[in-house]
Design an enzyme around this catalytic site. Structure first.
Site, short mmCIF file in Angstrom:
data_model
loop_
_atom_site.label_atom_id
_atom_site.label_comp_id
_atom_site.label_asym_id
_atom_site.label_seq_id
_atom_site.Cartn_x
_atom_site.Cartn_y
_atom_site.Cartn_z
N GLY A 100 0.90 -1.40 0.41
CA GLY A 100 0.23 -0.07 -0.03
C GLY A 100 0.60 0.95 -0.40
CG HIS A 101 0.24 6.06 1.54
ND1 HIS A 101 0.10 6.97 -0.47
CD2 HIS A 101 0.60 6.79 2.36
CE1 HIS A 101 0.74 7.75 0.02
NE2 HIS A 101 0.33 7.94 1.26
CG PHE A 102 3.18 5.21 5.10
CD1 PHE A 102 3.83 6.55 4.67
CD2 PHE A 102 1.22 5.64 5.44
CE1 PHE A 102 3.48 7.61 5.28
CE2 PHE A 102 1.08 6.33 5.78
CZ PHE A 102 1.94 7.41 5.36
#
Length: 315
Positions: free
Chosen positions: A294-296
């Site tokens: 995901g994002h991180f």
């Protein structure tokens, strides 16, 4: 007796290599001391993490929202045996000063100005830039202004193309760019809650049990500080200043052709993979990796990213 000791030592070392507990310095990172420091920039305390030899190639790590240099806490020691690694906190984030919106104009121009002064204050003359989320508009401003200082780019879920911000997540934020009212701003306060912070860290990951609660445990108390929501709303609005600069950033990429590594969490609902592919249009020396997270991305695939980064910089 000496021969027996030598044999025993050799067997012990072989065992360590077999189980991956010891590795050759050329192949694997070694542990390194990370220093936690603060410098004054225009009267603000700017906190930063630093590790590695001062005379080694420098990697400048620029964090995203809503975190800080904390997001690089594991990457820094994984790189610092061969690289000088520096990660500042922007004003309003992490352990840096967080003046009110009345006392500091929270725009991406100003964040980039502070980071530029920071690099000069701590003596960074040339560097690779790790661009993540908010780090992209900060870093690209630096690169366009001082292309001679930038050796390489590492892009991790950091946008420079319209294709990456045309999804559902951005609709209420774009509405705020067009109509900066209290009503529109209040609609964005949900992005500053604990649930939203947890979602940023856990959405799109393969196994949520790999994500440490220390992440939102660090971030959320800082978001909950008095007046910090107003700081974040100001930056949500200022993000609208970035898309008009995309053509200039893309021209920088085409003209200077910085060697670039893309390591992008492809399941990111904020900056989806659609924002990663357009870099291929403008860059000739590009190493491209979409990661199944995901994002991180560093939280789940930090070891993989460190390996890719070391290989890329090692070239």
């Amino acid at each position: 007796m000496t021969k027996l000791k030598t044999t025993a030592t050799a067997l012990a070392l072989a065992t360590l290599f077999t189980f991956g507990l010891l590795a050759h310095a050329d192949d694997q990172p070694t542990s390194a001391q990370v220093y936690h420091r603060t410098v004054k920039i225009d009267g603000l305390d700017i906190f930063y993490r630093e590790a590695g030899p001062n005379d080694a190639p420098t990697v400048l790590l620029l964090h995203g929202f809503p975190t800080s240099s904390h997001m690089f806490r594991n990457l820094i020691p994984a790189m610092a045996d061969k690289y000088h690694v520096v990660a500042p906190d922007y004003p309003g984030f992490g352990n840096s000063s967080a003046p009110s919106v009345e006392d500091f104009d929270y725009t991406f121009d100003n964040l980039a100005n502070v980071v530029e002064q920071f690099t000069e204050k701590v003596g960074l003359k040339k560097y690779s830039i790790y661009l993540m989320d908010y780090g992209a508009p900060v870093g690209f401003r630096l690169a366009v202004k001082h292309p001679e200082r930038v050796e390489t780019l590492i892009v991790q879920n950091g946008n420079a193309y319209d294709e990456g911000i045309d999804n559902e997540f951005w609709k209420p934020i774009k509405a705020y760019w067009k109509d900066r009212t209290d009503e529109q701003g209040d609609k964005l306060r949900s992005l500053l809650t604990l649930d939203a912070t947890k979602w940023q860290y856990t959405h799109g990951v393969r196994n949520v049990e790999t994500i440490s609660p220390d992440t939102w445990g660090h971030v959320q108390p800082l978001l909950d500080r008095p007046d910090n929501q107003e700081i974040q709303l100001a930056l949500f609005y200022s993000y609208g200043s970035n898309p008009p600069l995309y053509p200039k950033w893309q021209e920088y990429l085409r003209k200077y052709q910085p060697p670039t590594l893309i390591v992008w969490g492809k399941n990111d609902a904020i900056f989806p993979a659609a924002g990663a592919h357009p870099y291929k249009r403008d860059l000739k020396n590009l190493e491209f990796h979409l990661l199944n997270t995901g994002h991180f991305a560093l939280e789940e695939d930090g070891t993989k990213i460190a390996e890719l980064l070391r290989g890329f910089l090692g070239k």
